[in-house]
Design a protein around this motif. Structure first.
Motif, PDB file in Angstrom:
ATOM      1  N   SER A   1      20.558 -49.104  -1.187  1.00  0.00           N
ATOM      2  CA  SER A   1      20.181 -47.962  -2.021  1.00  0.00           C
ATOM      3  C   SER A   1      18.701 -47.598  -1.979  1.00  0.00           C
ATOM      4  O   SER A   1      18.350 -46.462  -2.298  1.00  0.00           O
ATOM      5  N   ASP A   2      17.838 -48.496  -1.582  1.00  0.00           N
ATOM      6  CA  ASP A   2      16.413 -48.200  -1.536  1.00  0.00           C
ATOM      7  C   ASP A   2      16.076 -47.473  -0.231  1.00  0.00           C
ATOM      8  O   ASP A   2      15.938 -48.086   0.821  1.00  0.00           O
ATOM      9  N   ALA A   3      15.948 -46.155  -0.310  1.00  0.00           N
ATOM     10  CA  ALA A   3      15.700 -45.321   0.877  1.00  0.00           C
ATOM     11  C   ALA A   3      14.321 -45.556   1.487  1.00  0.00           C
ATOM     12  O   ALA A   3      14.059 -45.121   2.605  1.00  0.00           O
ATOM     13  N   SER A   4      13.445 -46.251   0.785  1.00  0.00           N
ATOM     14  CA  SER A   4      12.115 -46.514   1.344  1.00  0.00           C
ATOM     15  C   SER A   4      12.110 -47.718   2.295  1.00  0.00           C
ATOM     16  O   SER A   4      11.156 -47.934   3.026  1.00  0.00           O
ATOM     17  N   LYS A   5      13.202 -48.498   2.286  1.00  0.00           N
ATOM     18  CA  LYS A   5      13.300 -49.658   3.179  1.00  0.00           C
ATOM     19  C   LYS A   5      13.785 -49.234   4.558  1.00  0.00           C
ATOM     20  O   LYS A   5      14.561 -48.289   4.690  1.00  0.00           O
ATOM     21  N   ASN A   6      13.339 -49.957   5.571  1.00  0.00           N
ATOM     22  CA  ASN A   6      13.865 -49.773   6.917  1.00  0.00           C
ATOM     23  C   ASN A   6      15.109 -50.634   7.060  1.00  0.00           C
ATOM     24  O   ASN A   6      15.028 -51.861   7.041  1.00  0.00           O
TER      25      ASN A   6
ATOM     26  N   LEU B   1      24.133 -44.076   3.301  1.00  0.00           N
ATOM     27  CA  LEU B   1      23.765 -42.782   2.713  1.00  0.00           C
ATOM     28  C   LEU B   1      24.441 -42.571   1.360  1.00  0.00           C
ATOM     29  O   LEU B   1      23.836 -42.017   0.435  1.00  0.00           O
ATOM     30  N   ARG B   2      25.683 -42.989   1.221  1.00  0.00           N
ATOM     31  CA  ARG B   2      26.381 -42.873  -0.068  1.00  0.00           C
ATOM     32  C   ARG B   2      25.612 -43.623  -1.145  1.00  0.00           C
ATOM     33  O   ARG B   2      25.379 -43.110  -2.241  1.00  0.00           O
ATOM     34  N   GLN B   3      25.173 -44.844  -0.805  1.00  0.00           N
ATOM     35  CA  GLN B   3      24.415 -45.641  -1.774  1.00  0.00           C
ATOM     36  C   GLN B   3      23.066 -45.007  -2.096  1.00  0.00           C
ATOM     37  O   GLN B   3      22.498 -45.249  -3.159  1.00  0.00           O
TER      38      GLN B   3
END
Length: 168
Positions: free
Chosen positions: A91-96, A146-148
């Protein structure tokens, strides 16, 4: 960011489909040599349609070069995994986030998987098939992440026709 990693892909049509998925989802593609085809092949262009030139991808000489140049959370897709894709938090979109997929014929070598056994994922299926198609598996995992992430900034409405196209 969601990253798709193809370890020694062999089938140009699969890679073309995956390139199209990467463009559609704003994901980055990483290709690890040797490739079983040329990136100029007509099969890649046919399956990727007109989107290949929009695909953000990097080519690596080997897996060591890939690991050297990319840091983040690695997840390995293998029929030998014991966890499902939804077992993890993306869920953390800032992580690679890196989803690593093996070659179509043999997958990811055991010596690469073994140190990461806690990050090995299997997509559940019946015993009637050995594995799903590579490009389908990439799409499943990409869209789970992407859902998360609530689909980040992806469009929820079709951009080329009116929002009310079905109703008109």
């Amino acid at each position: 960011m969601i990253n798709i990693v193809l370890f020694e892909p062999e089938i140009p049509g699969n890679t073309g489909n995956i390139m199209r998925t990467c463009v559609a989802t704003d994901s980055k593609l990483h290709l690890i040599k040797p490739l079983g085809f040329s990136l100029d092949e007509k099969y890649i262009r046919r399956s990727g349609v007109n989107y290949i030139d929009k695909c953000d991808y990097t080519l690596y000489e080997n897996i060591d070069e890939f690991f050297e140049k990319n840091k983040g959370e690695y997840y390995f897709l293998t029929r030998y995994g014991h966890k499902t894709g939804d077992s993890f938090d993306y869920s953390d979109a800032s992580k690679n986030i890196y989803f690593i997929f093996g070659k179509e014929s043999t997958g990811i070598p055991k010596e690469i998987l073994k140190p990461h056994i806690d990050r090995c994922i299997r997509i559940p299926m019946t015993d009637n098939v050995r594995a799903l198609n590579l490009s389908n598996t990439v799409a499943i995992m990409t869209y789970e992440a992407l859902r998360q992430q609530n689909y980040n900034d992806l469009l929820r409405d079709e951009p080329h026709k009116s929002k009310t196209y079905i109703e008109d």
